[in-house]
Design an enzyme around this catalytic site. Structure first.
Site, mmCIF file in Angstrom:
data_model
loop_
_atom_site.group_PDB
_atom_site.id
_atom_site.type_symbol
_atom_site.label_atom_id
_atom_site.label_comp_id
_atom_site.label_asym_id
_atom_site.label_seq_id
_atom_site.Cartn_x
_atom_site.Cartn_y
_atom_site.Cartn_z
ATOM 1 C CD GLU A 1 -3.150 -1.019 -0.567
ATOM 2 O OE1 GLU A 1 -3.272 0.523 -1.131
ATOM 3 O OE2 GLU A 1 -4.041 -1.744 0.113
ATOM 4 C CG ASP B 1 -5.833 -7.354 -6.835
ATOM 5 O OD1 ASP B 1 -4.961 -7.923 -6.752
ATOM 6 O OD2 ASP B 1 -6.230 -6.565 -7.421
ATOM 7 C CD GLU C 1 -14.024 -5.077 -1.219
ATOM 8 O OE1 GLU C 1 -12.441 -5.484 -1.020
ATOM 9 O OE2 GLU C 1 -15.152 -4.933 -2.029
ATOM 10 C CD GLU D 1 -10.862 -2.000 -7.554
ATOM 11 O OE1 GLU D 1 -9.600 -1.906 -7.722
ATOM 12 O OE2 GLU D 1 -11.801 -1.587 -7.306
#
Length: 597
Positions: free
Chosen positions: A145, A290, A395, A414
């Site tokens: 992150e 991902d 989610e 996304e």
């Protein structure tokens, strides 16, 4: 002249069809279905209105953050206050993995201000970051992150503010002396302890910015968290001339790739950094994996190293072979089950569970970039249908029982990201309508007194008091760019790649040249000679072309249709997928028939 003649001929043809339809002599295929006609057109006034709405929503969030939260990391938009690292609860990783007491939202939003063309606010924000942000904090953050949100934004803003060519606009600051790059390097140095003391070379997932890896830090990391550092670390190496950062990131990817299952070629989602054993065997396109796939392809585009392309080719073949379910053909038929990509067991390719998650909605953007536009269209439709069902995206969604498994929506980008990339690739007005629907639902469902709030439960639309930094960094950036055809990012789109946090990185000869001569095992290649997959599919027409100057574009991510022909642009008068097939997806999700807008 040819273009004007074509436009005139199209107008005349349409006029004749209208007349014939009125008198009942000819059935007009374009007007046969009002909904289909409406979805295949988007007027200039609609575009102006959508662009203005996207801009207003961005500034509503940004201005409220600056007024009520800065210098804290995030805005709590319901109570109009700031949020930072939770020092009272070190185990609160939902907060502490992201928030490091370093004005996260301000930093993460820098290049969005440039996308908005806001010279004044961008320069003011750059000065604030330089003068007030420090990484000398007693905070433990997640390496992934901190890299994608903080380091990525600092590198992007550094390149924008030091760009004397003013490619994105007048953001050049002559007094700037590389401070943002210095900050990015300082952060990278503070992350370095995570790479020490592991038997495999895989990093610890978390590190304290003052004290390094603390006692008790877990020895497990997810594949995406460890394997999605190469764009930021590689760019930092090229900008500083220090190969250590790129070397560490590339070592991680090689280790992970070596650990893939021998039978299926798939990777699990969680791995022990000491033993190299998989402790999580789920293989999919969502959380945990991902951006690992995304960065294989984007690293090749950015740096031109064939090793990354080879890994992406092999990984994508495995994805298609083991994760895809449903009919072989998609866009041209409604027979058979609509394709879906499911989570599987990496050891044998069997279906592991019956849910897909919101992060997977970004994979159609990767497929578009790879040139597999038809698959991207089909994949995007699944997530758009789920969005239509709830107004936002849960989610996790259980495709077997058709209910949310995890019901919150934290303003994720996304679906907007994939919608943007599909529109840039096809220019199909359908995706503009999708974008308007996303804009409207976010505005109607999540807008509160001081910003936009996380949806706690998509079924009840109950809200919770958090606006994550990616809402301004990504969600609103992609939605704004979707409607702004004249934006420099779109005009010069081939010169940029988006990071997994939506940050803009330039692609040029400079990023592809190896400035070190330190890694002989990397196979550098002329990108012109390489197709994206062994079956000959390129990065649409070609992945790259010869550059004549140091800054000339050398990546062509989207198919460019000539305006000097009479051929109809892709999707201009038709939906991107066969109408009955689209209706079947929506009806299968419980959406009322023909309720398409």
């Amino acid at each position: 002249m040819v273009s004007k003649w074509c436009n005139g001929w199209r107008a005349l043809t349409l006029f004749l069809f209208l007349i014939a339809t009125v008198v009942g002599r000819v059935k007009n295929p374009f007007l046969a279905d009002e909904i289909e006609w409406r979805l295949s057109h988007f007027s200039s006034s609609q575009r102006v209105a959508a662009l203005a709405k996207a801009r207003e929503m961005f500034y509503f969030g940004y201005d409220n953050y600056m007024q009520w939260a800065w210098p804290a990391d995030e805005l709590d938009p319901i109570h109009c206050t700031g949020r930072g690292h939770d020092h009272s609860r070190p185990d609160n990783i939902n907060i502490n993995d992201v928030l490091g007491d370093y004005s996260l939202t301000l930093v993460d939003t820098l290049d969005t201000l440039a996308v908005m063309g806001d010279e004044s606010s961008f320069k003011q924000a750059v000065r604030l970051v330089i003068n007030t942000v420090t990484f000398d904090r007693n905070t433990t953050v997640q390496v992934f992150e901190a890299t994608i949100r903080m380091m990525g934004s600092l590198l992007s803003a550094h390149l924008i503010v030091s760009d004397e060519t003013r490619l994105l606009g007048d953001f050049f600051m002559p007094e700037y002396d590389g401070e943002l790059l210095d900050m990015a390097r300082d952060l990278a140095v503070r992350l370095m302890p995570a790479f020490e003391g592991t038997s495999t070379g895989l990093p610890y997932p978390r590190v304290n910015l003052q004290r390094g890896v603390l006692s008790g830090t877990i020895n497990e990391t997810c594949t995406a968290g460890a394997g999605s550092l190469l764009l930021e670390f590689g760019l930092l190496s090229r900008l500083t001339g220090d190969p250590i950062y790129a070397s560490l990131a590339r070592r991680i990817n090689r280790v992970l790739w070596k650990m893939k299952n021998e039978q299926t070629g798939l990777l699990g989602n969680v791995i022990d950094i000491q033993s190299g054993a998989w402790t999580g065997h789920i293989s999919g396109l969502g959380a945990g994996l991902d951006s690992f796939y995304e960065y294989m392809l984007k690293a090749f585009i950015m740096f031109g190293e064939k090793e990354d392309l080879d890994m992406f080719n092999e990984a994508y073949a495995g994805i298609q072979s083991h994760m895809r379910r449903g009919r072989v053909a998609c866009t041209g038929t409604s027979h058979g089950e609509h394709p879906i990509y499911v989570n599987v067991d990496a050891r044998d390719g069997s279906t592991a569970n019956s849910w897909i998650d919101a992060l997977q909605a970004a994979f159609p953007a990767v497929q578009t970039l790879a040139g597999d536009v038809e698959e991207a269209i089909c994949h995007h439709l699944v997530y758009y249908g789920i969005w239509k069902k709830f107004g936002v995206l849960p989610e996790r969604y259980n495709w077997l029982h058709r209910v949310p498994d995890v019901a919150f929506y934290p303003l994720r980008p996304e679906l907007a990201e994939s919608t943007y990339h599909l529109y840039r690739a096809t220019k199909n007005p359908y995706y503009l309508h999708v974008g308007v629907e996303i804009l409207n639902s976010i505005d109607e469902i999540t807008r509160v007194q001081c910003g936009f709030a996380t949806v706690h439960d998509v079924r009840t639309r109950e809200l919770e008091d958090r606006m994550e930094s990616f809402f301004l960094s990504e969600t609103m950036k992609y939605l704004y760019l979707l409607f702004d055809d004249s934006n420099p990012v779109n005009v010069h789109g081939e010169r940029f790649i988006f990071s997994t946090e939506g940050h803009l990185f330039p692609v040029s000869k400079r990023t592809k040249n190896d400035p070190y001569g330190w890694d002989d095992s990397v196979n550098h290649t002329d990108m012109d000679s390489v197709s994206i997959r062994e079956n000959g599919m390129e990065l649409l027409r070609r992945l790259a072309r010869e550059a004549t100057t140091d800054e000339e574009v050398i990546v062509s991510p989207y198919l460019r249709k000539s305006n000097e022909t009479c051929s109809t642009p892709i999707g201009r008068f038709e939906l991107p997928i066969e109408r009955d097939a689209m209706a079947a997806v929506f009806e299968g999700l419980g959406i009322e028939k023909n309720s398409w807008l």
